[in-house]
Scaffold this motif. Structure first.
Motif, PDB file in Angstrom:
ATOM      1  N   MET A 161       0.842  -1.188   0.000  1.00  0.00           N
ATOM      2  CA  MET A 161       0.000   0.000   0.000  1.00  0.00           C
ATOM      3  C   MET A 161       0.882   1.244   0.000  1.00  0.00           C
ATOM      4  O   MET A 161       1.868   1.294   0.713  1.00  0.00           O
ATOM      5  N   ALA A 162       0.459   2.214  -0.768  1.00  0.00           N
ATOM      6  CA  ALA A 162       1.196   3.467  -0.848  1.00  0.00           C
ATOM      7  C   ALA A 162       0.501   4.538  -0.018  1.00  0.00           C
ATOM      8  O   ALA A 162      -0.717   4.661  -0.049  1.00  0.00           O
ATOM      9  N   THR A 163       1.304   5.318   0.731  1.00  0.00           N
ATOM     10  CA  THR A 163       0.748   6.446   1.466  1.00  0.00           C
ATOM     11  C   THR A 163       0.787   7.666   0.556  1.00  0.00           C
ATOM     12  O   THR A 163       1.800   7.945  -0.076  1.00  0.00           O
ATOM     13  N   LYS A 164      -0.331   8.363   0.486  1.00  0.00           N
ATOM     14  CA  LYS A 164      -0.455   9.545  -0.365  1.00  0.00           C
ATOM     15  C   LYS A 164      -1.007  10.702   0.452  1.00  0.00           C
ATOM     16  O   LYS A 164      -1.504  10.513   1.559  1.00  0.00           O
ATOM     17  N   LYS A 165      -0.932  11.905  -0.147  1.00  0.00           N
ATOM     18  CA  LYS A 165      -1.495  13.101   0.483  1.00  0.00           C
ATOM     19  C   LYS A 165      -2.211  13.893  -0.602  1.00  0.00           C
ATOM     20  O   LYS A 165      -1.666  14.125  -1.678  1.00  0.00           O
ATOM     21  N   GLU A 194      -3.509  12.657   4.720  1.00  0.00           N
ATOM     22  CA  GLU A 194      -2.700  11.520   4.285  1.00  0.00           C
ATOM     23  C   GLU A 194      -3.592  10.290   4.325  1.00  0.00           C
ATOM     24  O   GLU A 194      -4.395  10.124   5.246  1.00  0.00           O
ATOM     25  N   TYR A 195      -3.431   9.419   3.327  1.00  0.00           N
ATOM     26  CA  TYR A 195      -4.255   8.223   3.253  1.00  0.00           C
ATOM     27  C   TYR A 195      -3.478   7.124   2.538  1.00  0.00           C
ATOM     28  O   TYR A 195      -2.488   7.388   1.876  1.00  0.00           O
ATOM     29  N   GLU A 196      -3.936   5.900   2.687  1.00  0.00           N
ATOM     30  CA  GLU A 196      -3.338   4.758   2.010  1.00  0.00           C
ATOM     31  C   GLU A 196      -4.306   4.231   0.971  1.00  0.00           C
ATOM     32  O   GLU A 196      -5.515   4.191   1.209  1.00  0.00           O
ATOM     33  N   GLU A 238      -5.453   1.036  -1.170  1.00  0.00           N
ATOM     34  CA  GLU A 238      -5.427  -0.423  -1.260  1.00  0.00           C
ATOM     35  C   GLU A 238      -6.339  -0.813  -2.413  1.00  0.00           C
ATOM     36  O   GLU A 238      -7.544  -0.586  -2.354  1.00  0.00           O
TER      37      GLU A 238
END
Length: 75
Positions: free
Chosen positions: A1-5, A58-60, A62
């Motif tokens: 999973m990638a963390t994004k903003k 910030e969120y992941e 999936e």
């Protein structure tokens, strides 16, 4: 999973996606982000959603693939 903003530009309730399980009710939402990401999430407090329009977060992400109960494929 990638963390994004990013910043939510659209947050809508999806009552058809609500779920009642052993840990209580989960309320479903559709979210569209400024960076083009779209998705759904569930939360326990319908009056306090995690994503708020205009507020950076910030969120992941999936990615899930499968077949829904009505036979539609999703990704």
């Amino acid at each position: 999973m990638a963390t994004k903003k990013s910043i939510p530009v659209k947050v809508e309730r999806n009552e058809k996606g609500d779920y009642s399980g052993q840990h209580g009710m989960l309320y479903a939402y559709f979210v569209e982000m400024q960076n083009g990401d779209k998705g759904s999430y569930k939360c326990k407090d319908v009056s306090n959603p995690k994503f708020k329009v205009g507020v950076e977060i910030e969120y992941e992400v999936e990615v899930k693939e499968g077949v829904s109960s009505n036979g539609m494929e999703y990704k």
